[in-house]
Write a protein that holds these residues in place. Structure first.
Motif, PDB file in Angstrom:
ATOM      1  N   CYS A 253       1.054  -1.249   0.136  1.00 30.27           N
ATOM      2  CA  CYS A 253      -0.243   0.066   0.062  1.00 30.27           C
ATOM      3  C   CYS A 253       0.934   1.308   0.053  1.00 30.27           C
ATOM      4  CB  CYS A 253      -0.912  -0.051   1.164  1.00 30.27           C
ATOM      5  SG  CYS A 253      -1.974   1.445   1.300  1.00 30.27           S
ATOM      6  N   ARG A 254       1.874   1.396   0.799  1.00 33.93           N
ATOM      7  CA  ARG A 254       2.590   2.468   0.934  1.00 33.93           C
ATOM      8  C   ARG A 254       3.527   2.412  -0.370  1.00 33.93           C
ATOM      9  NH1 ARG A 254       2.487   1.764   6.878  1.00 33.93           N
ATOM     10  NH2 ARG A 254       4.152  -0.007   6.888  1.00 33.93           N
ATOM     11  N   ALA A 258       3.874   5.721  -2.790  1.00 34.82           N
ATOM     12  CA  ALA A 258       5.101   6.403  -3.063  1.00 34.82           C
ATOM     13  C   ALA A 258       5.262   6.456  -4.633  1.00 34.82           C
ATOM     14  CB  ALA A 258       6.030   5.814  -2.142  1.00 34.82           C
ATOM     15  N   SER A 259       5.139   5.536  -5.169  1.00 32.56           N
ATOM     16  CA  SER A 259       5.318   5.256  -6.607  1.00 32.56           C
ATOM     17  C   SER A 259       4.681   6.356  -7.615  1.00 32.56           C
ATOM     18  CB  SER A 259       5.196   3.760  -7.166  1.00 32.56           C
ATOM     19  OG  SER A 259       3.795   3.606  -7.349  1.00 32.56           O
ATOM     20  N   GLY A 264      -1.283  11.925  -8.674  1.00 33.44           N
ATOM     21  CA  GLY A 264      -1.734  10.517  -9.208  1.00 33.44           C
ATOM     22  C   GLY A 264      -2.721  10.002  -8.399  1.00 33.44           C
ATOM     23  N   ARG A 265      -3.280   8.907  -8.780  1.00 36.19           N
ATOM     24  CA  ARG A 265      -4.413   8.193  -8.464  1.00 36.19           C
ATOM     25  C   ARG A 265      -4.103   6.816  -7.869  1.00 36.19           C
ATOM     26  NH1 ARG A 265      -4.522   9.837 -13.611  1.00 36.19           N
ATOM     27  NH2 ARG A 265      -5.767   8.558 -14.464  1.00 36.19           N
ATOM     28  N   HIS A 266      -4.016   6.817  -6.356  1.00 45.35           N
ATOM     29  CA  HIS A 266      -3.897   5.239  -5.974  1.00 45.35           C
ATOM     30  C   HIS A 266      -5.416   4.564  -5.663  1.00 45.35           C
ATOM     31  CE1 HIS A 266      -2.817   1.942  -2.930  1.00 45.35           C
ATOM     32  NE2 HIS A 266      -3.966   2.483  -2.473  1.00 45.35           N
ATOM     33  N   VAL A 267      -5.312   3.347  -6.196  1.00 44.07           N
ATOM     34  CA  VAL A 267      -6.651   2.548  -5.988  1.00 44.07           C
ATOM     35  C   VAL A 267      -6.584   1.392  -5.070  1.00 44.07           C
ATOM     36  CG1 VAL A 267      -8.081   1.257  -7.227  1.00 44.07           C
ATOM     37  CG2 VAL A 267      -7.423   3.093  -8.381  1.00 44.07           C
ATOM     38  N   LEU A 282      -0.248   6.183   6.501  1.00 43.37           N
ATOM     39  CA  LEU A 282       0.008   6.610   5.052  1.00 43.37           C
ATOM     40  C   LEU A 282       0.618   8.104   5.312  1.00 43.37           C
ATOM     41  CD1 LEU A 282      -3.493   5.795   3.477  1.00 43.37           C
ATOM     42  CD2 LEU A 282      -1.376   4.278   3.411  1.00 43.37           C
ATOM     43  N   PRO A 283       1.719   8.473   4.240  1.00 38.45           N
ATOM     44  CA  PRO A 283       1.943   9.847   4.208  1.00 38.45           C
ATOM     45  C   PRO A 283       1.137  11.118   3.779  1.00 38.45           C
ATOM     46  CG  PRO A 283       2.503   8.507   2.101  1.00 38.45           C
ATOM     47  CD  PRO A 283       1.771   7.646   3.000  1.00 38.45           C
ATOM     48  N   VAL A 284       0.261  11.392   4.898  1.00 39.01           N
ATOM     49  CA  VAL A 284      -0.715  12.183   4.471  1.00 39.01           C
ATOM     50  C   VAL A 284      -0.280  13.394   3.863  1.00 39.01           C
ATOM     51  CG1 VAL A 284      -2.602  13.263   5.618  1.00 39.01           C
ATOM     52  CG2 VAL A 284      -2.200  10.670   6.114  1.00 39.01           C
TER      53      VAL A 284
END
Length: 353
Positions: A253-254, A258-259, A264-267, A282-284
């Motif tokens: 997840c992290r 980070a990538s 960007g959109r994390h799903v 998470l790195p809020v």
């Protein structure tokens, strides 16, 4: 009839005789021709999801990626008949809530998960009942086989919804897929088919090899590099446009977040294990300042099946390419055990009941 039954969490499923189901007034009984073995079955077998009040109880017949033939029809069912070739989503909606009426049955207020609760016995069995059958049963095109449809089940359709709907995928997007199990490989194939540039990230070479065959333009062996996210950023010229955590552990997840590049959109598709219990740090601040989105994806609306079938007919999508071992019902307990160490490649499908 024979079925694979959860008798105790973490212990091998029991293959035993159970009563053949009888359809209620709005139900049908489907005789199972194929059913995928999913990591969600593994979660249920492990006793996960107690932290959201959804731990599966002993006595449950598992299996939620089915395809089969209607055998018996309830008295109020008019649009289905014996002999129809069908599939059903793992999220059985009631067809009446606001989400169902708006075409988002995967978010039904009264959802019943197939094979994960006592009111919906699963498809690791010779037959299974389907509630609200006229709403939940999807008739199969003649050219879609049962094993292919089982491969299209939970993982493939979730990947499609996650990319096409939740991530707003665009042609040319860089897509980093972290974890190349069944749903991750499905995401690689879908991203490639929709004109994106998928990057596969995993720790096993055989899974990365399968990802390349399914359209990954680049792969990252996360076991061989210090920082997989930086490797993705180097490939994608500053960061991926879309990243998927297809596994559900804190590390993937992290790494997925980070990538990503700016905006960007994390799903999030993978569900967590007993290690995380649904909570991941998470790195809020970074996500806020770089305007990175975090989006969940659960199943797929029923309304999207037609589009999937059209893409299969056109040859754009080939879910059969992701199907792995074809199993007998007796193989299910060992297949779940192998998932402890992520040992399956592709989507295992039971075809012999």
């Amino acid at each position: 009839m024979r079925a694979a039954v959860l008798e105790d969490h973490g212990e091998p499923l029991a293959i035993r005789e159970v009563d053949y189901p009888e359809p209620g007034p709005d139900q049908v009984v489907v005789e199972t021709e194929a059913c995928g073995v999913c990591r969600s079955d593994w979660h249920a077998w492990q006793g996960d999801w107690s932290w959201i009040g959804a731990a599966v109880r002993e006595g449950q017949i598992l299996g939620h990626e089915p395809a089969g033939v209607v055998a018996e029809v309830g008295e109020n069912v008019e649009t289905l008949r014996a002999g129809d070739r069908v599939t059903v989503p793992f999220h059985l909606g009631d067809g009446t809530c606001p989400h169902c009426r708006e075409g988002r049955a995967n978010n039904c207020d009264a959802v019943v998960p197939l094979g994960l609760t006592g009111s919906a016995p699963g498809a690791f069995a010779e037959a299974f009942p389907v509630r609200k059958a006229e709403f939940n049963c999807v008739k199969l095109p003649d050219d879609v086989g049962f094993a292919e449809m089982a491969g299209l089940g939970c993982r493939f359709m979730t990947a499609y919804h996650g990319l096409a709907d939740r991530a707003d995928l665009r042609p040319g997007d860089w897509v980093a897929v972290h974890g190349c199990g069944g749903v991750g490989l499905s995401a690689i194939h879908v991203a490639d088919a929709l004109g994106a540039h998928p990057i596969a990230v995993d720790v096993r070479e055989e899974k990365l090899e399968r990802a390349r065959a399914l359209g990954a333009v680049e792969t990252v062996d996360a076991s061989a590099v210090e920082n997989p996210a930086n490797e993705v950023k180097a490939i994608a010229d500053g960061g991926a446009d879309v990243a998927i955590d297809a596994l559900g552990i804190a590390e993937t997840c992290r790494n997925s977040i980070a990538s990503l590049g700016t905006c960007g959109r994390h799903v999030q598709i993978g569900l967590t294990t007993g290690e995380e219990e649904g909570e991941i740090e998470l790195p809020v601040d970074v996500m806020t300042m770089q305007e990175i989105d975090f989006r969940g994806s659960f199943g797929m609306p029923l309304s999207r099946y037609g589009e999937l079938f059209d893409l299969i007919e056109q040859g754009t999508l080939e879910p059969d390419a992701i199907v792995g071992d074809r199993l007998s019902l007796e193989d299910v307990p060992e297949t779940l055990a192998v998932m402890d160490d992520y040992g399956t490649v592709g989507i295992p499908v039971v075809t012999d009941f």
